[in-house]
Motif scaffolding. Sequence first.
Motif: not given
Length: 203
Positions: A119-125, A192-202
Amino acid sequence: MRMLPSRKEGTRMSLNELLVLGRTKVHSSKKGLSEERIKNVMPELRRVIAFWREYPDLFVDFMAGPDSTFRLFFYQRVFLRIAIRHRYVYAVFPRAYSKSFLSILILMIRCILFPGAKLFISTGGKEQSATIVRAKVEEICRLIPGFHNEIDWTPGKTTASKDAVRYTFKNGSVLQNVAANERSRGLRFHGGLLEECISIAQD
């Protein structure tokens, strides 16, 4: 009769150690549970684990123990059940909802109840995601020591740096952070999880 290896007084076996016990040969003096006792209750253990996969909040209660002061709110129980039962979940909640805490908690539950999960987690950075994961895992392990017992803290197995964290569980599951960019495209995960996904390039 094959027996359990001796363990220090007060230590608890991880869920994976109990399950593996029924499949491995152990030779030592009898301390507590025997291999035969575990084998006798293996069908019931499988039913309980299947139940926990549908009701992760009750698994949290079990891991916390009856003497723990940690308690989930009703809305948190609903969130955990929804998150583990559905393939895709998109959630928008206000501040102080405990979004990150619950999200990391559900990933840790999946790592424990689904052996070998990646499993993964990703945010803008990547550095931001490492900070979030490290802080929440430490908080969860402090509030619910049973979760701490499930992680393999051997150096090299579990690592944490400024921009990269990787938690390896005793059953082979892995939780790590990744960058939301082209370099992560070739990596393979089960979820996985995309945390604060609004800040990630779509794209």
